[in-house]
Design an enzyme around this catalytic site. Structure first.
Site, PDB file in Angstrom:
ATOM      1  N   LYS A 129     -14.418  -4.092   2.507  1.00 52.75           N
ATOM      2  CA  LYS A 129     -15.140  -2.528   2.123  1.00 52.75           C
ATOM      3  C   LYS A 129     -16.599  -3.074   3.124  1.00 52.75           C
ATOM      4  CE  LYS A 129     -12.415  -0.403  -0.633  1.00 52.75           C
ATOM      5  NZ  LYS A 129     -12.235   0.454  -2.058  1.00 52.75           N
ATOM      6  N   GLY A 140      -4.903   3.396 -11.141  1.00 50.04           N
ATOM      7  CA  GLY A 140      -5.732   4.177 -10.134  1.00 50.04           C
ATOM      8  C   GLY A 140      -4.379   4.886  -9.641  1.00 50.04           C
ATOM      9  N   SER A 171      -1.105   4.033   0.989  1.00 52.66           N
ATOM     10  CA  SER A 171      -1.536   4.714   1.521  1.00 52.66           C
ATOM     11  C   SER A 171      -0.864   5.745   2.470  1.00 52.66           C
ATOM     12  CB  SER A 171      -2.231   4.177   2.495  1.00 52.66           C
ATOM     13  OG  SER A 171      -3.948   4.256   1.432  1.00 52.66           O
ATOM     14  N   THR A 218      -9.327  -1.293   2.727  1.00 55.40           N
ATOM     15  CA  THR A 218      -9.456  -1.299   0.991  1.00 55.40           C
ATOM     16  C   THR A 218      -9.351  -2.964   1.236  1.00 55.40           C
ATOM     17  OG1 THR A 218      -7.964  -1.202  -0.440  1.00 55.40           O
ATOM     18  CG2 THR A 218      -6.828  -1.260   1.366  1.00 55.40           C
ATOM     19  N   ALA A 253     -18.362  -5.822  -9.497  1.00 58.38           N
ATOM     20  CA  ALA A 253     -19.523  -5.348  -8.913  1.00 58.38           C
ATOM     21  C   ALA A 253     -19.119  -5.164  -7.275  1.00 58.38           C
ATOM     22  CB  ALA A 253     -20.749  -6.448  -9.569  1.00 58.38           C
ATOM     23  N   GLY A 254     -18.067  -5.751  -6.789  1.00 55.88           N
ATOM     24  CA  GLY A 254     -17.789  -5.022  -5.246  1.00 55.88           C
ATOM     25  C   GLY A 254     -17.710  -3.669  -4.557  1.00 55.88           C
ATOM     26  N   GLY A 255     -16.599  -3.048  -3.796  1.00 58.32           N
ATOM     27  CA  GLY A 255     -17.793  -2.747  -2.912  1.00 58.32           C
ATOM     28  C   GLY A 255     -16.874  -1.435  -4.034  1.00 58.32           C
ATOM     29  N   SER A 295       1.172  -1.092   0.435  1.00 58.02           N
ATOM     30  CA  SER A 295      -0.786  -0.106   0.104  1.00 58.02           C
ATOM     31  C   SER A 295       0.828   1.362   0.153  1.00 58.02           C
ATOM     32  CB  SER A 295      -1.177   0.244   1.460  1.00 58.02           C
ATOM     33  OG  SER A 295      -2.165   1.164   1.294  1.00 58.02           O
ATOM     34  N   ASP A 332     -14.619   6.716  -2.396  1.00 58.02           N
ATOM     35  CA  ASP A 332     -13.918   6.518  -4.334  1.00 58.02           C
ATOM     36  C   ASP A 332     -14.484   7.195  -5.092  1.00 58.02           C
ATOM     37  OD1 ASP A 332     -11.693   4.771  -2.823  1.00 58.02           O
ATOM     38  OD2 ASP A 332     -13.780   2.785  -2.667  1.00 58.02           O
TER      39      ASP A 332
HETATM   40  P1  ATR Z   1     -13.520  -4.513  -3.985  1.00 55.49           P
HETATM   41  O1  ATR Z   1     -14.245  -4.532  -2.674  1.00 55.49           O
HETATM   42  O2  ATR Z   1     -12.064  -4.080  -3.520  1.00 55.49           O
HETATM   43  O3  ATR Z   1     -14.043  -4.070  -4.896  1.00 55.49           O
HETATM   44  P2  ATR Z   1     -14.842  -6.979  -3.478  1.00 55.49           P
HETATM   45  O4  ATR Z   1     -15.978  -6.916  -3.367  1.00 55.49           O
HETATM   46  O5  ATR Z   1     -13.885  -8.230  -3.275  1.00 55.49           O
HETATM   47  O6  ATR Z   1     -13.639  -6.369  -3.735  1.00 55.49           O
HETATM   48  O7  ATR Z   1     -14.551  -7.284  -4.999  1.00 55.49           O
HETATM   49  C1  ATR Z   1     -14.076  -8.219  -6.145  1.00 55.49           C
HETATM   50  C2  ATR Z   1     -14.715  -8.134  -7.605  1.00 55.49           C
HETATM   51  O8  ATR Z   1     -13.654  -9.068  -8.309  1.00 55.49           O
HETATM   52  C3  ATR Z   1     -15.779  -8.332  -8.049  1.00 55.49           C
HETATM   53  O9  ATR Z   1     -16.646  -7.797  -9.093  1.00 55.49           O
HETATM   54  C4  ATR Z   1     -15.392  -9.587  -8.195  1.00 55.49           C
HETATM   55  O10 ATR Z   1     -16.355 -10.955  -9.172  1.00 55.49           O
HETATM   56  P3  ATR Z   1     -17.212 -11.611  -8.340  1.00 55.49           P
HETATM   57  O11 ATR Z   1     -18.202 -10.993  -7.883  1.00 55.49           O
HETATM   58  O12 ATR Z   1     -17.178 -12.925  -9.343  1.00 55.49           O
HETATM   59  O13 ATR Z   1     -16.379 -12.292  -6.890  1.00 55.49           O
HETATM   60  C5  ATR Z   1     -13.829 -10.025  -9.152  1.00 55.49           C
HETATM   61  N1  ATR Z   1     -13.533 -10.888  -9.688  1.00 55.49           N
HETATM   62  C6  ATR Z   1     -12.461 -11.285  -8.240  1.00 55.49           C
HETATM   63  N2  ATR Z   1     -11.151 -11.837  -8.955  1.00 55.49           N
HETATM   64  C7  ATR Z   1     -12.469 -12.373 -10.252  1.00 55.49           C
HETATM   65  C8  ATR Z   1     -11.660 -13.011 -11.266  1.00 55.49           C
HETATM   66  N3  ATR Z   1     -10.461 -13.333 -11.324  1.00 55.49           N
HETATM   67  N4  ATR Z   1     -12.021 -12.576 -12.791  1.00 55.49           N
HETATM   68  C9  ATR Z   1     -12.811 -11.815 -12.506  1.00 55.49           C
HETATM   69  N5  ATR Z   1     -13.630 -11.054 -12.203  1.00 55.49           N
HETATM   70  C10 ATR Z   1     -12.762 -10.935 -10.281  1.00 55.49           C
END
Ligand code: ATR
Length: 269
Positions: A65, A238, A16, A61, A126-128, A14, A101
């Site tokens: 989140k 980023g 940060s 992070t 579609a995560g945090g 990190s 963010d």
């Molecule tokens: P963050 O808070 O940083 O967004 P997160 O909530 O764990 O972290 O979300 C991770 C994202 O990366 C999700 O969209 C995840 O897809 P899933 O919802 O299907 O889990 C995506 N992701 C992680 N590894 C991946 C991979 N190998 N291929 C494609 N998408 C991946």
């Protein structure tokens, strides 16, 4: 001296702590900000110990989140809307949650000269982090937001939560069926952090498109290579967003906003 920290896993890489130290030096504010390794299992315990030790503010992070969102007693409107917290502020015996963010992402787009208003955007993940970016893009007036994710249910859920007519969902496995020509493609997945890459078709981008990866360093390499290959006018990691979201957190904690341009230039050096 009040303490600040960033929690996550992995956290050793990190930037940060360095960024907050630079903000403090720039504004003449003494800052004690460190990185604390914690995953889903140990986060609550680590945060309690941090608070007992004088911790008054924290960033969280990957992958925390949603955990941070859940443990807050109160949340800002923007954190509540996007269901994600990256900034914690000690409030008595509790934590108040905020999400910087989205604003950090929009400020970095501005720096890159990209206005999302009226544009077609493809969002990977579609995560945090993706959720914060999705709400920011909808607020900025994007015309279309195609959310592509490995797990289809999360795309549908996010598209619905946005309450935005231009939001659609698509499973990552189906990305090849999209007709393409997006002005902006954002990678908000964590795949690069695990050294994983996923295939994207070459014809997704409009001619003056921007490819943007929320990660930086090695984790961003695979997506940025694809974006360049696919003809993006600009491919950006980023790091700028990291600095901007950090500046917003810094302003929440210390009441003063640092000059981010100088810090980003120093980090790039
Ligand atoms: P963050 O808070 O940083 O967004 P997160 O909530 O764990 O972290 O979300 C991770 C994202 O990366 C999700 O969209 C995840 O897809 P899933 O919802 O299907 O889990 C995506 N992701 C992680 N590894 C991946 C991979 N190998 N291929 C494609 N998408 C991946």
């Amino acid at each position: 001296m009040p303490r600040y920290a960033v929690f996550g896993q992995p956290i050793a890489h990190s930037q940060s702590p360095r960024i907050h130290a630079m903000f403090g030096a720039q504004l003449g504010i003494a800052v004690d900000y460190r990185a604390i390794e914690a995953g889903h299992g140990g986060f609550t315990h680590a945060l309690d110990a941090f608070a007992r030790d004088g911790g008054v503010g924290a960033n969280v992070t990957l992958p925390l989140k949603a955990d941070a969102f859940a443990l807050c007693a109160t949340r800002s409107d923007r954190a509540q809307r996007c269901g994600s917290v990256n900034t914690l502020v000690r409030d008595g015996d509790d934590w108040r949650g905020d999400s910087t963010d989205g604003i950090g992402f929009l400020r970095d787009l501005e720096r890159l000269g990209f206005d999302a208003c009226g544009r077609r955007v493809l969002l990977l993940g579609a995560g945090g982090a993706a959720r914060a970016v999705a709400f920011a893009l909808a607020d900025a007036g994007a015309r279309e937001l195609m959310i592509v994710n490995r797990t289809r249910e999360r795309t549908t859920e996010l598209a619905r939560a946005l309450r935005f007519d231009g939001a659609f969902g698509c499973e990552l496995a189906q990305v090849g069926t999209l007709d393409g020509r997006y002005d902006l493609v954002v990678n908000a997945t964590s795949a690069g952090h695990d050294g994983e890459a996923f295939a994207l078709p070459p014809r997704l981008l409009e001619r003056d498109a921007l490819g943007y990866d929320l990660s930086y360093g090695r984790a961003a390499q695979s997506f940025l290579a694809w974006a360049r290959e696919a003809g993006a006018k600009t491919a950006s990691d980023g790091l700028g967003m990291l600095v901007e979201q950090a500046a917003e957190s810094f302003a929440i904690w210390h009441g003063r906003r640092p000059d981010t341009g100088a810090i980003l230039a120093a980090l790039r050096d």
